[in-house]
Motif scaffolding. Structure first.
Motif: not given
Length: 253
Positions: A61, A80, A96, A99
């Motif tokens: 991450y 991610y 995650a 993003n």
């Protein structure tokens, strides 16, 4: 003997695992420090070392964040996805996926961004930021679809115009061929008429002999010429005789 080897191997695993974990943890801390300082290249290197020591959700991450800050959105998306798959924490998974959606959005892969945002909201339905990003991505997908439809319509219009032009050119060629055939036929008709005039002994624009009038043969024409010549001789003879005799007659006034 065999049992001793297995026992030693287990001891090695137990002693090495904490060492690897400690090394990965140190790399993560180095990455966090560099990230806070804005040194994303150094943070990327440190997080990369951390996941090579231990492939963790946290390491992937954070590495994704460093790559994202450097504009490497495609590689960030991979990190991610890895983090979401490794983590069992719904909060980390939700972030995650959010993003991940941002990474796809930056690459203008708006449909994939929509799917990632939806996955994030399934885990955290109250995330206002993800909802806002999802709305933007959906709007971009709609614009892409409209632009694609316009492009398809323009392409179709262009094909229709090209077909119409080809048809017009084909018709023009056929009309030209027909005109050439007519001109050729007129020329042939004119040649035939001229040949007929030449065979009749005339030229264009001059009166022609009546074909219904009986024609004189060559023998008849020569005979008529002979008669005319004899008549002319007799006339001349009478005139000479009259000149020699003089005038003998009288005339009353």
């Amino acid at each position: 003997m065999w049992y001793r080897i297995c026992f030693l191997f287990l001891i090695w695993l137990v002693t090495c695992a904490p060492a690897q974990s400690q090394s990965s943890h140190r790399a993560l801390r180095e990455g966090d420090r560099a990230y806070r300082e804005g040194n994303f290249e150094e943070a990327q290197r440190a997080y990369g070392d951390a996941i090579r020591e231990e492939n963790s959700a946290q390491g992937n991450y954070n590495l994704g964040n460093s790559l994202y800050e450097r504009g490497e959105y495609e590689e960030a998306a991979k990190r991610y996805e890895e983090a979401a798959g490794l983590s069992a924490d719904p909060d980390i998974q939700s972030r995650a996926y959010r993003n991940l959606g941002d990474s796809y959005y930056r690459q203008e892969n708006y449909q994939q961004a929509v799917e990632a945002y939806k996955q994030s909201l399934r885990l955290d339905p109250e995330d206002a930021e993800t909802k806002y990003n999802l709305t933007k991505a959906i709007r971009q997908v709609q614009q892409q679809q409209q632009q694609q439809q316009q492009d398809e319509n323009q392409d179709q219009d262009g094909e229709d115009q090209q077909q119409d032009q080809q048809q017009q050119e084909g018709q023009g060629g056929e009309n030209g061929d027909q005109q050439q055939q007519q001109d050729g036929k007129q020329s042939e008709d004119g040649d035939e008429a001229q040949d007929q005039e030449q065979q009749a002994g005339g030229t264009p624009g001059q009166p022609q002999a009546d074909p219904n009038q009986p024609q004189m043969s060559r023998e008849e024409a020569e005979r008529q010429l002979g008669i005319a010549a004899e008549e002319e001789k007799r006339t001349l003879s009478r005139l000479r005789q009259a000149n020699r005799e003089g005038c003998t007659g009288t005339k009353d006034w």
